[in-house]
Structure formats: structure tokens, C-alpha cells
Write an enzyme that holds these catalytic residues in place. Structure first.
Site: not given
Length: 474
Positions: A79, A82, A143
Site C-alpha cells: 500500500s 498509494k 489505506s
């Protein structure tokens, strides 16, 4: 001859032994700086199983590397990817495509993605309008994969593949030479059950990057969009307040002050974990004028969730070492300074990174002054800090030329008159010396006149140069 040969061989042997001894010593010193040892010495309970596969610490102001261990190892960041999507969102807002108050109407696909249990998400209801501001919080605090997809689709008007290409193009532009993106959120495309499917992009591929590349991304993100920390620093926040869709989001960055591994000054950036990437961590913290960025990749194993906490132990420990060793501060003031015995005038205050309790050393090159701190740049595209300057003598010459233009020409004229007179006298003595050279027993007079001739001519030339460069001397 034999003695000389033997002596040379002995000297050569000593040099070779010294070289390898130095290498051994350096290797031993490096081994003592092992991240596991640093973390254990900082008081954290950990072991070899959790040791990160790669890590790096850089200064957020200068992009200089303070610590690195396997920084170019290719890895799945999960993640943390991102952050690249968020970079493109901020860039789109900077271009005027939309604002923080712009709303995104959730689709049936968005709602379906939010209900995939295996993915990190927040609640999304089809038909509801979600402000960009709240979607940023959902992306960076919770997230949320669905919030990231919604933002990506806003940037490209629902062209999912285009956004992936934009991610890779931006990576190249920023100098991320070992990164390839296949999805916008860090979760492989195949895990979205067909609700997110960028055309022509490998559905089963993981994003690939390195600790160095993520540090470069974080550097540019904080430099160009410093408000990023507004969305990464809350430990808890409520989005969609005063609506039936209000939701409390919890941050997984346990190094934020007040959480399990709370670290003074920490205010971002992003965590990430996956079966192939283990537990990863991109962090930033600021103390006084010094802001640092760190990346920690591959802590532990997905099967052991303790790695989610252990990544913060390693991150805190190498932050501690960097903050204890270095500081970003003002090194020179605007105006007059003496550097390497040269009098210079700086156009502005000069800031840089330096080891604590040491005196800085500088290099003057062309019209730039830089600091010699022995630290490498995280990327050749990020230049070391410098400040422009002028040599004081050149400035004085400029001031003198201004004075001439304002009516004070007599001094210069008088000076050049004296300089010309010296050269004329020199030429006169040169002519006389030739006359004495022809007469008998005149060698002494010839030598004297020749010497005076040379001295007067040289004096005239040197003083003329001085007048041009520095200014009139009378």
C-alpha cells in the site's frame, strides 16, 4: 641495488597489508552498524527473523542519504504505492482539474470493491457523493483501496489504464529508475474480483520498486505538496461528518505520537503489507529544523502479524540514529563571509545538513558555494544544496566603475597617468641602456639601466591591471 629492491618490496607489502587491513576494518565497522543491532541497542525486542530486507534514511530538505541497507533491492511496496496515486491527485488539483471540495459520486463498482473482505477499505455506498478531502483521508489514514480507485478515476475520467501509465511516467520523471506500477493501490488487480480492471495491464502482477525510489517519491511529495502530512498525521479521524455515512478511520502508522510505537515528531507517511512484500513502512518525522524520510521494506513474514509492529521498531531506531547524528541548520548568513580564505558575498542565507558538534567545510565553484559533508544524493536528479555568491573584490571593482560614471573620474585618470609615466620611463631607460652597451667599459651602467627599465615597465603594467580590476589607487 639488491638493498633497494628489497626495500621496495617491503614497502609494497606494507601498502598491500594496510589496504586490506583498512578494508577489513571498514567491513567490521559496517557490520557493527547492522540495523538489527541498532534496533536492539535502542531497547526494542526483536530478532533476525524480522530484520528488514532493505532500508534507507534521507534528509527531506537536501535529499542526502544518512543511512542505507540494500536500498536498490526490488520489492513489492504493497500500500505504500498509494503515495504515487496521491501525488497524481495533488498534481491534478494543482492544475485546476478539481478541488478538495469536489465530490465523487460512488458507483455500484465502488460499493462492491468496498465490500471485498480481503482488501483494506472504508465503507462506500453507491450514489453517495464523497468529497476529495475525505477520500484522501480514507486513502492515507485507513489505506482504503476503494477510495484510491475513486480518486484515480476522478483524475482520468474513469480511464483506469491511463492512470497506471501516468504512475509509471511520473516515476521516470522523478528519477525512480527501478519502479514499475501495475495498479493504483498496492493490491494486485486480480484481487478486486473484476470490479477494477485496467485494460492491457497484467492483473496478477505486483508493483515493483525499491527503498531508494520510495524515498525519492516521498522527497518530491513532501517538497511539492507539503500538505500531505495533513492527511497522514491523524491517528484517528471521522469522515463524512454530519451525514448518515459518517465513519471513524484508524491509522496503521503506530509510530505516530500517542500510538503503540509513538515517535516524537512523526507525522506520516504510509504503511503497507502483503503476502509477497511482508510489512513495509514509509515514514517522515520533524524535529526542530530537521525533517527526515525513511523507508523500511520486508519486515518479517505475512504469516506472522507481529511484523506489523516490528517495522516501527526498526524505523524508530534508525530515525534515532540519524537525528542524533545530523542536523539541518543555517550555515552561512546573507552578505559578507570568509570561505577558504576568500572574501565572498552571499546573495542569501545558506542552509545545509551537518554532523552535530562539527564545523562545516565548503567548496567554492564558479559562483556557487556548497557544503562538504561527505553525503551522497539519493538521486542524481536531486542536486545538493548551494548558494550563489560574488567575490568581494569583483564587487569592489563594480562599485568603482559606478563611481567613475557618477563624476569621480579624476582618480582613475590620475592613476592611469602615473601608470603611463612609469611605462614611458621604463622605455626611456631601455633606450639609454642600448647606448651605454655600445661604449667601452659601460657594462655596469648598462646592467643598471636595463634593470630599471624592466622594473618601471612591470610596475606600470601591474598597476594598470590593478586599476582595472580593483580601482584607482590614488
Amino acid at each position: 641495488m639488491k638493498k633497494r629492491t628489497i626495500l621496495l618490496k617491503i614497502c609494497s607489502l606494507i601498502l598491500v597489508l594496510g589496504y586490506f587491513s583498512g578494508l577489513f576494518t571498514a567491513a567490521s565497522a559496517y557490520a557493527q552498524e547492522d540495523i538489527l543491532t541498532i534496533t536492539q541497542n535502542a531497547g526494542y525486542q526483536t530478532n533476525e527473523f524480522y530484520k528488514p530486507k532493505a532500508s534507507i534514511v534521507i534528509d527531506a530538505q537536501t535529499g542526502q542519504v544518512l543511512w542505507e541497507d540494500n536500498p536498490d533491492l526490488k520489492w513489492n511496496p504493497a500500500s505504500i504505492a498509494k503515495l504515487m496515486s496521491v501525488y497524481l491527485v495533488f498534481e491534478a488539483m494543482e492544475k485546476g482539474q478539481f478541488t478538495l471540495d469536489t465530490t465523487v459520486k460512488a458507483t455500484d463498482n465502488d460499493q462492491a470493491i468496498s465490500q471485498i473482505y480481503e482488501l483494506s477499505n472504508n465503507s462506500i455506498v453507491s450514489g453517495v457523493n464523497y468529497p476529495v478531502r475525505d477520500l484522501l483521508y480514507a486513502t492515507l489514514v485507513q489505506s482504503s483501496n476503494v477510495a484510491t480507485v475513486m480518486l484515480a478515476n476522478l483524475v482520468t475520467a474513469n480511464d483506469e489504464a491511463k492512470f497506471i501509465h501516468m504512475m509509471n511516467d511520473k516515476a521516470k520523471e522523478l528519477g525512480m529508475t527501478n519502479s514499475t506500477f501495475y495498479n493504483c493501490s498496492g493490491a494486485e488487480t486480480g484481487s478486486f474480483n473484476g470490479y477494477y480492471k485496467p485494460e492491457g495491464i497484467d492483473q496478477n502482477a505486483d508493483n515493483v520498486t525499491t527503498a531508494r525510489d520510495l524515498a525519492i517519491l516521498s522527497y518530491h511529495l513532501l517538497k511539492n505538496y507539503p500538505d500531505t502530512v495533513t492527511y497522514t498525521s491523524p491517528t484517528q479521524i471521522t469522515i463524512m461528518e454530519n451525514t448518515p455515512y459518517a465513519e471513524v478511520l484508524e491509522n496503521h502508522n503506530y509510530s505516530l505520537p500517542g500510538l503503540a510505537y509513538g515517535y516524537e515528531g512523526a507525522d506520516g507517511l504510509k504503511t503497507g503489507s502483503s503476502p509477497t512484500g511482508g510489512f513495509n513502512y514509509a515514514a517522515t518525522a520533524k524535529r526542530e529544523n530537521t525533517r527526515l524520510i525513511e523507508i523500511v521494506l520486508g519486515v518479517g513474514d505475512w504469516e506472522d502479524q507481529e511484523g506489523e509492529l516490528q517495522r516501527h521498531a526498526f524505523g524508530n531506531a534508525i530515525f534515532d540514529q540519524a537525528f542524533a547524528t545530523y542536523e539541518y541548520k543555517q550555515l552561512l548568513t546573507k552578505g559578507n563571509n570568509t570561505i577558504n580564505k576568500e572574501e565572498i558575498i552571499l546573495d542569501q542565507d545558506f542552509y545545509g545538513l551537518i554532523q552535530k558538534n562539527t564545523e562545516p567545510t565548503f567548496t567554492l565553484s564558479a559562483d556557487k558555494v556548497t557544503i562538504d559533508n561527505g553525503l551522497a544524493q539519493v538521486s542524481p536528479t536531486i542536486k545538493a544544496p548551494s548558494a550563489t555568491f560574488k567575490y568581494e573584490k569583483k564587487l569592489k571593482a563594480l562599485q568603482n566603475s559606478v563611481l567613475k560614471k557618477t563624476g569621480k573620474k579624476k582618480n582613475a585618470s590620475s592613476t592611469f597617468f602615473v601608470n603611463g609615466l612609469l611605462i614611458i620611463l621604463g622605455l626611456l631607460f631601455a633606450a639609454l641602456s642600448k647606448l651605454f652597451k655600445k661604449g667601452p667599459n659601460q657594462s655596469k651602467k648598462f646592467n643598471l639601466l636595463s634593470t630599471l627599465s624592466v622594473l618601471f615597465i612591470l610596475a606600470g603594467i601591474i598597476l594598470s591591471i590593478y586599476t582595472v580590476v580593483v580601482g584607482p589607487f590614488i
